[in-house]
Design a protein around this motif. Structure first.
Motif, PDB file in Angstrom:
ATOM      1  N   GLY A 199      -5.520  45.015 -32.824  1.00 50.52           N
ATOM      2  CA  GLY A 199      -6.194  46.300 -32.978  1.00 50.52           C
ATOM      3  C   GLY A 199      -7.664  46.197 -32.618  1.00 50.52           C
ATOM      4  O   GLY A 199      -8.271  45.132 -32.757  1.00 50.52           O
ATOM      5  N   HIS A 200      -8.235  47.303 -32.152  1.00 61.21           N
ATOM      6  CA  HIS A 200      -9.653  47.306 -31.781  1.00 61.21           C
ATOM      7  C   HIS A 200     -10.540  47.092 -32.998  1.00 61.21           C
ATOM      8  O   HIS A 200     -11.554  46.385 -32.922  1.00 61.21           O
ATOM      9  CB  HIS A 200     -10.006  48.620 -31.081  1.00 61.21           C
ATOM     10  N   ASP A 201     -10.160  47.694 -34.125  1.00 63.64           N
ATOM     11  CA  ASP A 201     -10.941  47.489 -35.346  1.00 63.64           C
ATOM     12  C   ASP A 201     -10.855  46.041 -35.803  1.00 63.64           C
ATOM     13  O   ASP A 201     -11.845  45.456 -36.269  1.00 63.64           O
ATOM     14  CB  ASP A 201     -10.487  48.444 -36.457  1.00 63.64           C
ATOM     15  N   ASN A 202      -9.678  45.433 -35.635  1.00 58.71           N
ATOM     16  CA  ASN A 202      -9.520  44.016 -36.001  1.00 58.71           C
ATOM     17  C   ASN A 202     -10.386  43.110 -35.129  1.00 58.71           C
ATOM     18  O   ASN A 202     -10.921  42.093 -35.604  1.00 58.71           O
ATOM     19  CB  ASN A 202      -8.057  43.591 -35.892  1.00 58.71           C
ATOM     20  N   ALA A 203     -10.520  43.466 -33.855  1.00 59.76           N
ATOM     21  CA  ALA A 203     -11.382  42.677 -32.966  1.00 59.76           C
ATOM     22  C   ALA A 203     -12.828  42.724 -33.447  1.00 59.76           C
ATOM     23  O   ALA A 203     -13.533  41.704 -33.444  1.00 59.76           O
ATOM     24  CB  ALA A 203     -11.271  43.197 -31.531  1.00 59.76           C
ATOM     25  N   MET A 204     -13.269  43.911 -33.870  1.00 60.49           N
ATOM     26  CA  MET A 204     -14.621  44.033 -34.427  1.00 60.49           C
ATOM     27  C   MET A 204     -14.768  43.205 -35.714  1.00 60.49           C
ATOM     28  O   MET A 204     -15.798  42.573 -35.961  1.00 60.49           O
ATOM     29  CB  MET A 204     -14.934  45.499 -34.730  1.00 60.49           C
ATOM     30  N   MET A 205     -13.710  43.223 -36.526  1.00 62.64           N
ATOM     31  CA  MET A 205     -13.753  42.481 -37.795  1.00 62.64           C
ATOM     32  C   MET A 205     -13.887  40.984 -37.570  1.00 62.64           C
ATOM     33  O   MET A 205     -14.515  40.286 -38.381  1.00 62.64           O
ATOM     34  CB  MET A 205     -12.500  42.763 -38.619  1.00 62.64           C
ATOM     35  N   GLN A 206     -13.322  40.459 -36.488  1.00 65.02           N
ATOM     36  CA  GLN A 206     -13.446  39.024 -36.211  1.00 65.02           C
ATOM     37  C   GLN A 206     -14.911  38.645 -36.011  1.00 65.02           C
ATOM     38  O   GLN A 206     -15.339  37.552 -36.371  1.00 65.02           O
ATOM     39  CB  GLN A 206     -12.634  38.636 -34.972  1.00 65.02           C
ATOM     40  N   LEU A 207     -15.686  39.557 -35.432  1.00 61.90           N
ATOM     41  CA  LEU A 207     -17.115  39.305 -35.250  1.00 61.90           C
ATOM     42  C   LEU A 207     -17.848  39.366 -36.586  1.00 61.90           C
ATOM     43  O   LEU A 207     -18.699  38.520 -36.883  1.00 61.90           O
ATOM     44  CB  LEU A 207     -17.712  40.332 -34.287  1.00 61.90           C
ATOM     45  N   ILE A 208     -17.522  40.358 -37.396  1.00 64.68           N
ATOM     46  CA  ILE A 208     -18.160  40.491 -38.703  1.00 64.68           C
ATOM     47  C   ILE A 208     -17.858  39.288 -39.583  1.00 64.68           C
ATOM     48  O   ILE A 208     -18.726  38.780 -40.312  1.00 64.68           O
ATOM     49  CB  ILE A 208     -17.712  41.795 -39.390  1.00 64.68           C
ATOM     50  N   TYR A 233     -23.510  48.997 -36.744  1.00 64.21           N
ATOM     51  CA  TYR A 233     -24.245  49.185 -35.492  1.00 64.21           C
ATOM     52  C   TYR A 233     -25.449  48.241 -35.393  1.00 64.21           C
ATOM     53  O   TYR A 233     -25.918  47.934 -34.288  1.00 64.21           O
ATOM     54  CB  TYR A 233     -24.698  50.638 -35.363  1.00 64.21           C
ATOM     55  N   ASP A 234     -25.926  47.803 -36.535  1.00 66.23           N
ATOM     56  CA  ASP A 234     -27.005  46.807 -36.544  1.00 66.23           C
ATOM     57  C   ASP A 234     -26.458  45.390 -36.495  1.00 66.23           C
ATOM     58  O   ASP A 234     -27.084  44.491 -35.924  1.00 66.23           O
ATOM     59  CB  ASP A 234     -27.866  46.968 -37.806  1.00 66.23           C
ATOM     60  N   ASP A 235     -25.266  45.198 -37.098  1.00 59.37           N
ATOM     61  CA  ASP A 235     -24.691  43.854 -37.195  1.00 59.37           C
ATOM     62  C   ASP A 235     -24.002  43.410 -35.911  1.00 59.37           C
ATOM     63  O   ASP A 235     -23.880  42.207 -35.655  1.00 59.37           O
ATOM     64  CB  ASP A 235     -23.682  43.793 -38.353  1.00 59.37           C
ATOM     65  N   LEU A 236     -23.534  44.369 -35.108  1.00 61.51           N
ATOM     66  CA  LEU A 236     -22.837  44.050 -33.864  1.00 61.51           C
ATOM     67  C   LEU A 236     -23.573  44.676 -32.690  1.00 61.51           C
ATOM     68  O   LEU A 236     -23.986  45.835 -32.739  1.00 61.51           O
ATOM     69  CB  LEU A 236     -21.390  44.564 -33.911  1.00 61.51           C
ATOM     70  N   ARG A 237     -23.710  43.902 -31.616  1.00 63.74           N
ATOM     71  CA  ARG A 237     -24.533  44.308 -30.470  1.00 63.74           C
ATOM     72  C   ARG A 237     -23.682  44.363 -29.194  1.00 63.74           C
ATOM     73  O   ARG A 237     -22.913  43.448 -28.905  1.00 63.74           O
ATOM     74  CB  ARG A 237     -25.683  43.294 -30.314  1.00 63.74           C
ATOM     75  N   VAL A 238     -23.839  45.429 -28.436  1.00 58.23           N
ATOM     76  CA  VAL A 238     -23.112  45.597 -27.177  1.00 58.23           C
ATOM     77  C   VAL A 238     -23.888  44.929 -26.047  1.00 58.23           C
ATOM     78  O   VAL A 238     -25.099  45.141 -25.905  1.00 58.23           O
ATOM     79  CB  VAL A 238     -22.910  47.095 -26.857  1.00 58.23           C
ATOM     80  N   ILE A 239     -23.187  44.121 -25.238  1.00 59.40           N
ATOM     81  CA  ILE A 239     -23.867  43.396 -24.158  1.00 59.40           C
ATOM     82  C   ILE A 239     -23.424  43.846 -22.763  1.00 59.40           C
ATOM     83  O   ILE A 239     -24.001  43.388 -21.763  1.00 59.40           O
ATOM     84  CB  ILE A 239     -23.643  41.870 -24.278  1.00 59.40           C
ATOM     85  N   GLY A 240     -22.433  44.718 -22.658  1.00 61.89           N
ATOM     86  CA  GLY A 240     -22.019  45.159 -21.334  1.00 61.89           C
ATOM     87  C   GLY A 240     -20.746  45.966 -21.349  1.00 61.89           C
ATOM     88  O   GLY A 240     -20.083  46.103 -22.393  1.00 61.89           O
ATOM     89  N   TYR A 241     -20.387  46.497 -20.172  1.00 61.49           N
ATOM     90  CA  TYR A 241     -19.229  47.379 -20.030  1.00 61.49           C
ATOM     91  C   TYR A 241     -18.479  47.058 -18.734  1.00 61.49           C
ATOM     92  O   TYR A 241     -19.019  46.428 -17.827  1.00 61.49           O
ATOM     93  CB  TYR A 241     -19.677  48.845 -19.987  1.00 61.49           C
TER      94      TYR A 241
END
Length: 314
Positions: A199-208, A233-241
């Motif tokens: 899941g996309h939310d799970n992918a984010m959770m792996q970073l957290i 939004y402060d804890d995770l940073r977007v680096i590209g698309y």
């Protein structure tokens, strides 16, 4: 006398054979096969007493099932046919269920549709609208304190743990993978530690949770965690698309009667004028509306599919 009796017996058994053949044809022929409606296989005469909608989880599967209940009710009333929502484990399961005609309506991502069209004759009828656009991009995300600043850093650093939703996820894996290969990586498995998390939310959770170095998802998957983690939004940073990707689809199984397909299309298009239902669609998949779609809209996805077809077939 014997000859006459023999003739009568032959006629009697001949009649029995004709009756038996008639019964066999009746048993194995649908009503549509005996009509003059122009349908060779009787599809348009198929009796539909229930329609099954198949979802795959972009967030918690239990939440999708609960959130989809008002959509079930709305569509049931609009179509006059009971609607049942089913949350599938993954894209492969949904495609197989549509191939075997067990799921009538599939919420397929772009790659899932292309694969389902190829393998199961699935037909796209609608595509999602997000932020007034019918396309989106995949996003690369890292923890805010990561030394990784760009996609080029991913290319130059071996051994990074890569979290993504699913091997068949268009934005979560396939488009980023194609981009990384085009940028110079020769073998993804040699370069990264790949981590499919469902899941996309799970992918984010792996970073957290500190379990991955970067994640690839749709834009902006941080939204799926914002209620639970306001600082995401402060804890995770977007680096590209990635380059633009056609939006997700609403597709239907191959043997669904044309009349029902049209009714389903009209029912979903009516959601655009229903604020309550639009909120439901946004909650399920962050959709803001739907628009009519055709197969050619997904040609760019077919190009990516061709890159990974052999690997995904194994």
């Amino acid at each position: 006398m014997l000859k006459r009796l023999g003739f009568v017996v032959l006629v009697f058994f001949g009649l029995l054979a004709l009756v038996a053949c008639g019964e066999e044809i009746g048993e194995n022929t649908t009503p549509g096969d005996q009509t003059d409606n122009g349908s060779e296989n009787g599809e348009d005469a198929e009796e539909i007493d229930k329609l099954v909608m198949g979802f795959i989880p972009s967030q918690d599967a239990g939440n999708i099932a609960t959130t989809a209940e008002p959509l079930e009710e709305f569509l049931s009333e609009a179509l006059g046919i009971p609607i049942q929502a089913e949350v599938m484990v993954d894209f492969s399961g949904l495609i197989e269920a549509m191939r075997t005609q067990q799921v009538d309506i599939g919420f397929l991502n772009p790659f899932g549709f292309v694969q389902a069209e190829d393998r199961a004759g699935v037909e796209v009828i609608l595509k999602s609208i997000r932020n007034d656009e019918d396309s989106y991009v995949a996003q690369y995300t890292v923890p805010a304190d990561s030394p990784i600043e760009s996609i080029d850093d991913l290319i130059e650093t071996e051994g990074l743990v890569w979290a993504y939703p699913d091997d068949l996820s268009t934005s979560g894996f396939l488009f980023p993978a194609k981009q990384l290969l085009d940028m110079g990586i020769e073998d993804l498995d040699d370069h990264f530690q790949r981590f499919s998390v469902g899941g996309h939310d799970n992918a984010m959770m792996q970073l957290i949770d500190g379990q991955a170095d970067f994640a690839t998802t749709f834009d902006d998957a941080r939204d799926t965690l914002a209620d639970e983690f306001p600082d995401v939004y402060d804890d995770l940073r977007v680096i590209g698309y990635t380059d633009p990707i056609p939006n997700d689809t609403i597709s239907v199984r191959s043997e669904l009667p044309d009349e029902i397909k049209q009714q389903i299309t009209e029912a979903f298009l009516s959601l655009n004028d229903n604020e309550e239902m639009l909120e439901i669609m946004h909650e399920i998949y962050t959709w803001d509306g739907v628009a009519e779609a055709q197969s050619s809209d997904y040609d760019i996805v077919r190009e990516v599919f061709a890159e990974f077809e052999d690997d995904l077939a194994n």
